[in-house]
Design a protein around this motif. Structure first.
Motif, PDB file in Angstrom:
ATOM      1  N   LEU A   1      14.173 -11.964 -10.677  1.00 53.66           N
ATOM      2  CA  LEU A   1      13.669 -11.439  -9.403  1.00 53.66           C
ATOM      3  C   LEU A   1      12.902 -10.139  -9.618  1.00 53.66           C
TER       4      LEU A   1
ATOM      5  N   ARG B   1      10.821 -16.291   1.069  1.00 54.41           N
ATOM      6  CA  ARG B   1      11.507 -15.496   0.051  1.00 54.41           C
ATOM      7  C   ARG B   1      13.023 -15.621   0.221  1.00 54.41           C
TER       8      ARG B   1
ATOM      9  N   ASN C   1      15.972 -16.902  -2.487  1.00 52.58           N
ATOM     10  CA  ASN C   1      17.275 -16.275  -2.720  1.00 52.58           C
ATOM     11  C   ASN C   1      18.410 -17.265  -2.470  1.00 52.58           C
TER      12      ASN C   1
END
Length: 207
Positions: A69, A88, A92
């Motif tokens: 990341l 996004r 995650n």
């Protein structure tokens, strides 16, 4: 940048990301089999004694998901993370899914097959962990139907983490019933800048 790695481990995720980014880095092998991860000089870098570790200037970063990341965010022009907050967040989500729902049962299998002393191994837990993995692999397989990538219409760091995790599962013979996931893994490792597969990494240690 320096990458402290050992070929078959989750270091593969970080190496893959660096190679996809086209970033120059110094690779430093830390031989787990020889106990180099327990040497004082390495424990100063990562007191947990685990790999991978990325050193970028004054920044010392551990945990493969955190590292990929960071790299994706450091080089936003490479597009390995979506810019839209929702997309996004999905990256995650699937990174955490890989690390918790898929990787943890794989670790349980590895510990009770190879890592724990023989008198500490629980063969029954191997079967249970395999069931846990397959239940969550089914969730991923349904998600991947008609998809090329885990999130959106282009590759992200979620794909590098997921493909490595699935390659690990394939080494444990847990993907035979998931042709969609096998095909996805093959596609990912066919990329020109892909990292070595786990079997290749083990073979390199014997060369």
């Amino acid at each position: 940048m320096k990458l402290y790695e050992f070929a078959p481990t989750r270091s593969i995720r970080v190496r893959w990301t660096l190679q996809e980014l086209g970033v120059e880095f110094e690779a430093i092998q830390v031989n787990l089999g020889a106990g180099e991860h327990r040497r004082p000089e390495f424990l100063k870098i990562n007191p947990a004694g685990k790999l991978p570790v990325l050193v970028d200037g004054d920044l010392v970063l551990t945990e493969s998901v955190a590292i990929v990341l960071y790299l994706a965010e450091k080089y936003p022009e490479k597009g390995l993370l979506p810019t839209a907050p929702g997309e996004r967040a999905k990256v995650n989500q699937w990174l955490l899914f890989a690390a918790t729902e898929l990787e943890q049962p794989l670790w349980r299998i590895a510990r009770h097959k190879f890592l724990y002393p023989e008198d500490k191994r629980l063969p029954g837990d191997i079967a249970l962990a395999g069931q846990d993995f397959k239940a969550m692999a089914e969730v991923l397989a349904k998600h991947m139907e008609q998809r090329q990538f885990v999130v959106g219409d282009r590759v992200t760091v979620a794909d590098f983490v997921m493909a490595y995790t699935l390659d690990w599962a394939n080494e444990a013979h847990l993907l035979d019933d998931f042709p969609t996931l096998l095909a996805y893994t093959e596609r990912m490792y066919a990329r020109p800048h892909a990292a070595p597969r786990i079997s290749q990494a083990f073979a390199s240690l014997k060369a």
